[in-house]
Write an enzyme that holds these catalytic residues in place. Structure first.
Site, PDB file in Angstrom:
ATOM      1  CD  GLU A  25     107.824  77.689   3.746  1.00  0.00           C
ATOM      2  OE1 GLU A  25     107.997  76.948   3.033  1.00  0.00           O
ATOM      3  OE2 GLU A  25     106.989  77.923   4.652  1.00  0.00           O
ATOM      4  CG  ASP A  28     112.822  73.304  -1.002  1.00  0.00           C
ATOM      5  OD1 ASP A  28     113.390  74.501  -0.902  1.00  0.00           O
ATOM      6  OD2 ASP A  28     111.994  73.096  -1.633  1.00  0.00           O
ATOM      7  CG  LEU A 126      97.647  76.920  -0.424  1.00  0.00           C
ATOM      8  CD1 LEU A 126      96.105  76.760  -0.136  1.00  0.00           C
ATOM      9  CD2 LEU A 126      98.243  76.640   0.908  1.00  0.00           C
ATOM     10  CB  SER A 127     102.280  73.562  -4.025  1.00  0.00           C
ATOM     11  OG  SER A 127     103.325  73.986  -2.958  1.00  0.00           O
ATOM     12  CG  ASP A 173     106.359  73.196  -3.396  1.00  0.00           C
ATOM     13  OD1 ASP A 173     106.633  73.465  -2.186  1.00  0.00           O
ATOM     14  OD2 ASP A 173     106.448  74.471  -4.161  1.00  0.00           O
ATOM     15  CE1 TYR A 225     111.465  79.682  -3.409  1.00  0.00           C
ATOM     16  CE2 TYR A 225     113.124  79.631  -5.114  1.00  0.00           C
ATOM     17  CZ  TYR A 225     112.222  78.713  -4.219  1.00  0.00           C
ATOM     18  OH  TYR A 225     112.290  77.757  -3.787  1.00  0.00           O
TER      19      TYR A 225
HETATM   20  C1  GLA Z   1     108.304  77.360  -2.852  1.00  0.00           C
HETATM   21  C2  GLA Z   1     109.078  76.448  -3.585  1.00  0.00           C
HETATM   22  C3  GLA Z   1     109.740  75.518  -2.862  1.00  0.00           C
HETATM   23  C4  GLA Z   1     110.274  76.162  -1.486  1.00  0.00           C
HETATM   24  C5  GLA Z   1     109.318  76.826  -0.806  1.00  0.00           C
HETATM   25  C6  GLA Z   1     109.984  77.668   0.263  1.00  0.00           C
HETATM   26  O1  GLA Z   1     107.054  76.923  -2.254  1.00  0.00           O
HETATM   27  O2  GLA Z   1     108.705  75.773  -4.743  1.00  0.00           O
HETATM   28  O3  GLA Z   1     110.633  74.601  -3.293  1.00  0.00           O
HETATM   29  O4  GLA Z   1     111.576  76.540  -1.672  1.00  0.00           O
HETATM   30  O5  GLA Z   1     108.849  78.018  -1.991  1.00  0.00           O
HETATM   31  O6  GLA Z   1     110.193  76.906   1.507  1.00  0.00           O
END
Ligand code: GLA
Length: 382
Positions: A25, A28, A126-127, A173, A225
């Site tokens: 986490e 990326d 969950l994207s 994601d 973030y």
């Molecule tokens: C979100 C972002 C990803 C990643 C995660 C944390 O999902 O979209 O790119 O940075 O947070 O791991």
């Protein structure tokens, strides 16, 4: 819905999944390692070609249909993105990114009508956004006959997210949604974008992944973030490397001397998390999924204490799951809300569900939404 909104039948439908991240986490955007898998929840898009240069998008998210000329996409994104309804920035942002990649073909792309319906929970970490982006990317790339591989389509999704929506997220994601495989996770090197498929074997081991959606919603376009990302960049600069990926656990004592405590803890999370991803892949291959529980728990502790992106609801979900016998548990996704995952023996799913529900009630939190997910295939034409 397509027929209702556009008065005619679509030519075809495509879909792309949401994801859970098993481990890795906030690594990326530090050029590091991640291990997500696509889930069975998908966003579907129905498409029809138009004989003009107009793109229209409709969705179950909103009654409004949004319309733009394809030639206008470059004026709108990114400078005037605020004029577009927020949900529509995702698909129109992908259309813009693909049009930029289309080169000489850009002027001759055909217009399209698109209608989206999704069962990926929104705001749960969950994207759901990568699912819209992925569905749009595969539908448009095929319709426009663009010769782009899946990694490039994933990057178009990230461009939409970064520039058209304004969330400074990484590539995880979109890659997970684009490249997912049933029963497997996507081991991704976020620097080279090289991918290895890692068999998960949950079913054979009698294990399930339980998602505990806290209902605490978050946005990565604002606040925490971006701050975490800035702290990582600061830490890398102080250590004289281009990204935290270039550091190992042996470098941490020197990092502790060079930077303030908060920056150091952000760095320590990323460096140890990269190592945990590598260790998880090795353990999955050598010993199977029952062996990775401690790494999941350590990952959560690092996000709670060092990266400070957990919230009380996520900690409660993780603790309840572990106390009810989960093999491991951690928050998944960007943090500040969203969902936790727990790796649970098939015959313990009910205990874990009941324990999490009871713990939320005892803490005065709204009831969580709890369900299991299965590693699933990535984006495709349905
Ligand atoms: C979100 C972002 C990803 C990643 C995660 C944390 O999902 O979209 O790119 O940075 O947070 O791991």
């Amino acid at each position: 819905m397509f027929e209702e909104r556009f008065g005619t039948a679509p030519a075809g439908t495509w879909s792309a999944p949401g994801r859970v991240n098993l481990i890795g986490e906030h690594t990326d955007y530090n050029d590091g390692f991640v291990l997500p898998f696509a889930i069975q929840h998908r966003t579907h898009v129905a498409l029809r070609i138009r004989d003009d240069g107009v793109i229209r998008v409709a969705s179950t998210f909103d009654d409004e249909t949004v319309e733009l000329g394809l030639d206008d996409l470059t004026d709108v994104f990114p400078a005037r993105r605020d004029e577009v309804a927020e949900w529509a920035r995702y698909p129109l942002g992908v259309a813009w990114a693909l049009r930029e990649l289309a080169g000489e073909q850009a002027g001759s792309l055909t217009g399209v009508d698109l209608a989206f319906a999704s069962n990926v929970p929104v705001g749960a970490g969950l994207s759901s956004s990568a699912a819209i982006e992925g569905a749009t990317a595969v539908a448009l790339a095929e319709t426009w006959a663009l010769d782009l591989d899946r990694t490039v389509l994933a990057r178009a999704g990230r461009t939409a997210e970064n520039e058209a929506v304004g969330a400074p997220t990484g590539i995880m994601d979109q890659m997970a949604s684009m490249l997912g495989r049933a029963d497997a996770a996507t081991f991704l090197d976020c620097r080279s974008l090289e991918v290895e498929v890692v068999d998960l074997g949950f079913a054979a081991a009698g294990l399930e992944i339980v998602v505990i959606d806290t209902g605490v919603s978050h946005s990565h376009a604002t606040g925490g973030y971006g701050e975490r990302r800035a702290a990582c960049e600061r830490g890398a600069a102080l250590m004289g490397v281009s990204a935290l990926r270039d550091l190992g656990v042996d470098d941490l004592p020197r990092a502790a001397e060079l930077m303030d405590d908060v920056t150091f803890r952000r760095v320590r999370h990323v460096v140890t998390e990269n190592q945990r991803v590598i260790d998880t892949v090795r353990l999955l291959r050598e010993a199977g999924p029952a062996a990775i529980g401690d790494l999941l728990v350590a990952s959560h502790g690092s996000m709670r204490d060092d990266f400070e992106i957990s919230v009380p609801e996520l900690d409660t979900a993780v603790e309840a799951a572990l106390s009810a016998g989960a093999v491991g548990a951690r928050m998944t996704g960007g943090g500040f809300g969203g969902a936790a995952i727990a790796l649970v023996a098939h015959d313990r799913v009910k205990q874990v569900t009941d324990a999490a529900t009871a713990a939320f009630e005892a803490s005065g939190f709204s009831a969580p939404t709890i369900f299991t997910v299965a590693p699933s295939d990535g984006a495709h034409r349905d």
